[in-house]
Design a protein around this motif. Structure first.
Motif, mmCIF file in Angstrom:
data_model
loop_
_atom_site.group_PDB
_atom_site.id
_atom_site.type_symbol
_atom_site.label_atom_id
_atom_site.label_comp_id
_atom_site.label_asym_id
_atom_site.label_seq_id
_atom_site.Cartn_x
_atom_site.Cartn_y
_atom_site.Cartn_z
ATOM 1 N N LYS A 30 24.032 -10.345 59.075
ATOM 2 C CA LYS A 30 24.505 -11.741 59.016
ATOM 3 C C LYS A 30 23.747 -12.506 57.946
ATOM 4 C CE LYS A 30 25.731 -15.839 61.577
ATOM 5 N NZ LYS A 30 26.045 -16.453 60.324
ATOM 6 N N ASN A 31 22.442 -12.333 57.873
ATOM 7 C CA ASN A 31 21.645 -13.023 56.851
ATOM 8 C C ASN A 31 22.043 -12.569 55.445
ATOM 9 O OD1 ASN A 31 20.189 -14.478 58.763
ATOM 10 N ND2 ASN A 31 18.532 -12.987 58.855
ATOM 11 N N ILE A 32 22.273 -11.283 55.277
ATOM 12 C CA ILE A 32 22.689 -10.760 53.968
ATOM 13 C C ILE A 32 24.036 -11.350 53.576
ATOM 14 C CG2 ILE A 32 23.454 -8.672 52.766
ATOM 15 C CD1 ILE A 32 21.269 -7.157 54.439
ATOM 16 N N LEU A 33 24.986 -11.367 54.518
ATOM 17 C CA LEU A 33 26.315 -11.921 54.217
ATOM 18 C C LEU A 33 26.242 -13.412 53.899
ATOM 19 C CD1 LEU A 33 28.613 -10.137 56.815
ATOM 20 C CD2 LEU A 33 28.308 -9.607 54.397
ATOM 21 N N GLY A 51 29.805 4.929 59.330
ATOM 22 C CA GLY A 51 29.284 4.693 60.678
ATOM 23 C C GLY A 51 30.011 3.539 61.343
ATOM 24 N N ASN A 52 29.268 2.569 61.873
ATOM 25 C CA ASN A 52 29.891 1.424 62.528
ATOM 26 C C ASN A 52 29.892 0.171 61.644
ATOM 27 O OD1 ASN A 52 27.112 0.968 62.748
ATOM 28 N ND2 ASN A 52 27.290 -0.037 64.737
ATOM 29 N N SER A 53 29.844 0.366 60.336
ATOM 30 C CA SER A 53 29.820 -0.759 59.399
ATOM 31 C C SER A 53 30.994 -1.715 59.605
ATOM 32 C CB SER A 53 29.815 -0.241 57.958
ATOM 33 O OG SER A 53 29.897 -1.298 57.040
ATOM 34 N N GLU A 59 32.494 -8.012 63.921
ATOM 35 C CA GLU A 59 31.820 -8.849 64.925
ATOM 36 C C GLU A 59 31.229 -10.102 64.289
ATOM 37 O OE1 GLU A 59 28.989 -6.419 67.035
ATOM 38 O OE2 GLU A 59 30.546 -4.965 67.601
ATOM 39 N N ILE A 60 30.721 -9.973 63.074
ATOM 40 C CA ILE A 60 30.115 -11.118 62.386
ATOM 41 C C ILE A 60 31.200 -12.040 61.838
ATOM 42 C CG2 ILE A 60 28.749 -11.794 60.359
ATOM 43 C CD1 ILE A 60 27.060 -9.258 60.913
ATOM 44 N N GLY A 61 32.285 -11.441 61.347
ATOM 45 C CA GLY A 61 33.390 -12.227 60.783
ATOM 46 C C GLY A 61 33.396 -12.148 59.269
ATOM 47 N N VAL A 62 34.513 -11.680 58.728
ATOM 48 C CA VAL A 62 34.603 -11.470 57.282
ATOM 49 C C VAL A 62 35.851 -12.114 56.671
ATOM 50 C CG1 VAL A 62 33.198 -9.379 57.256
ATOM 51 C CG2 VAL A 62 35.658 -9.200 57.681
ATOM 52 N N ASN A 63 36.424 -13.078 57.357
ATOM 53 C CA ASN A 63 37.661 -13.680 56.869
ATOM 54 C C ASN A 63 37.502 -14.398 55.536
ATOM 55 O OD1 ASN A 63 39.279 -12.698 58.916
ATOM 56 N ND2 ASN A 63 38.846 -14.441 60.246
ATOM 57 N N ASN A 64 36.290 -14.764 55.164
ATOM 58 C CA ASN A 64 36.063 -15.450 53.886
ATOM 59 C C ASN A 64 35.676 -14.487 52.762
ATOM 60 O OD1 ASN A 64 36.594 -18.004 54.971
ATOM 61 N ND2 ASN A 64 34.503 -18.144 55.756
ATOM 62 N N TYR A 65 35.885 -13.200 52.981
ATOM 63 C CA TYR A 65 35.524 -12.186 52.001
ATOM 64 C C TYR A 65 36.742 -11.352 51.617
ATOM 65 C CZ TYR A 65 30.697 -13.103 53.333
ATOM 66 O OH TYR A 65 29.502 -13.702 53.579
ATOM 67 N N ARG A 66 36.702 -10.823 50.406
ATOM 68 C CA ARG A 66 37.662 -9.799 49.998
ATOM 69 C C ARG A 66 37.114 -8.480 50.530
ATOM 70 N NH1 ARG A 66 37.753 -8.751 44.383
ATOM 71 N NH2 ARG A 66 39.759 -7.791 44.711
ATOM 72 N N ILE A 67 37.912 -7.766 51.289
ATOM 73 C CA ILE A 67 37.470 -6.518 51.892
ATOM 74 C C ILE A 67 38.141 -5.349 51.175
ATOM 75 C CG2 ILE A 67 37.394 -5.115 53.991
ATOM 76 C CD1 ILE A 67 35.734 -7.665 54.182
ATOM 77 N N ILE A 68 37.308 -4.402 50.744
ATOM 78 C CA ILE A 68 37.781 -3.135 50.205
ATOM 79 C C ILE A 68 37.317 -2.069 51.187
ATOM 80 C CG2 ILE A 68 37.769 -1.544 48.239
ATOM 81 C CD1 ILE A 68 38.707 -4.434 47.532
ATOM 82 N N THR A 69 38.253 -1.309 51.746
ATOM 83 C CA THR A 69 37.882 -0.222 52.647
ATOM 84 C C THR A 69 38.536 1.062 52.160
ATOM 85 O OG1 THR A 69 37.557 0.419 54.970
ATOM 86 C CG2 THR A 69 39.710 -0.560 54.378
ATOM 87 N N LYS A 70 38.218 2.156 52.837
ATOM 88 C CA LYS A 70 38.633 3.472 52.339
ATOM 89 C C LYS A 70 39.229 4.311 53.461
ATOM 90 C CE LYS A 70 34.808 3.185 49.116
ATOM 91 N NZ LYS A 70 33.963 2.220 49.824
ATOM 92 N N SER A 71 39.984 5.318 53.051
ATOM 93 C CA SER A 71 40.715 6.168 53.987
ATOM 94 C C SER A 71 39.831 7.218 54.651
ATOM 95 C CB SER A 71 41.848 6.880 53.244
ATOM 96 O OG SER A 71 41.315 7.776 52.281
ATOM 97 N N ASN A 93 38.408 -6.918 62.366
ATOM 98 C CA ASN A 93 38.937 -8.145 62.965
ATOM 99 C C ASN A 93 39.667 -8.994 61.918
ATOM 100 O OD1 ASN A 93 39.466 -9.893 65.074
ATOM 101 N ND2 ASN A 93 37.539 -11.005 64.837
ATOM 102 N N THR A 94 40.550 -8.313 61.175
ATOM 103 C CA THR A 94 41.296 -8.985 60.116
ATOM 104 C C THR A 94 42.731 -8.464 60.106
ATOM 105 O OG1 THR A 94 41.259 -9.603 57.776
ATOM 106 C CG2 THR A 94 40.683 -7.331 58.284
#
Length: 193
Positions: A30-33, A51-53, A59-71, A93-94
């Motif tokens: 949370k502090n890093i974000l 892992g559980n990234s 849980e912290i909430g990332v709606n204000n970020y651009r998310i790149i994830t992988k298959s 949670n997006t």
């Protein structure tokens, strides 16, 4: 979009050759974000295999970020990859991600890859994915993709010791096609710092 993105593998795994602290705690995440947002870093790179990234981020909430994830790997089947994508959305949670990358380049050689790529483009049309792309490791992989696929985003290794993509012309070819380029390992997991 800021020119820096934040990798999140240590949010879900004890990862990295210079990592002496292990997996980052949720409070530290949370502090890093918060600090990243303060510095206008708005893109997060994550993956189902970190892992559980994704769960921690969700849980912290990332709606204000651009998310790149992988298959997840295609060896599990097309339906499993699509199910894994939806699981990533749930974990984060997006309702959508900015980018979805094929994490294992060898998946493009699988006879089912055409079906997967078609389904990903359907998800893009539905607005669940903004950009489809690939995570790569070599200049030859980049050339292969340029010759065989229409895609929006690519992740490539690049740092002061690894400039193969400049010398080989791949970065210029990607730029000509307006493909968004994300450089990975620019600090060699912190070793260069």
């Amino acid at each position: 979009m800021n020119k820096l993105a934040l990798g999140t593998v240590q949010f879900g795994l004890d990862y990295g050759i210079s990592n002496i602290g292990g997996q980052v705690t949720k409070d530290e995440v949370k502090n890093i974000l918060d600090y990243a947002k303060y510095k206008d870093i708005d893109t997060l790179d994550t993956a189902a295999r970190y892992g559980n990234s994704e769960q921690v981020l969700g849980e912290i909430g990332v709606n204000n970020y651009r998310i790149i994830t992988k298959s997840i790997p295609l060896k599990n089947g097309v339906d499993k990859v699509i199910k894994g994508f939806h699981q990533s959305l749930d974990n984060l949670n997006t309702g959508q991600v900015d980018g979805f990358l094929i994490h294992n380049f060898d998946d493009v050689k699988d006879k089912r890859f055409g079906d997967l790529f078609h389904k990903l483009n359907e998800l893009k049309e539905e607005g669940l994915i903004n950009k489809i792309g690939f995570s790569t490791y070599t200049p030859d992989q980049v050339y292969f993709l340029l010759e065989n696929f229409d895609f929006d985003l690519i992740q490539v290794p690049f740092n002061v010791f690894d400039t193969r993509l400049i010398k080989g012309g791949q970065l210029q070819a990607l730029k000509k096609r307006n493909i968004e380029i994300h450089a990975r390992s620019i600090f060699l997991q912190g070793v260069l710092l």
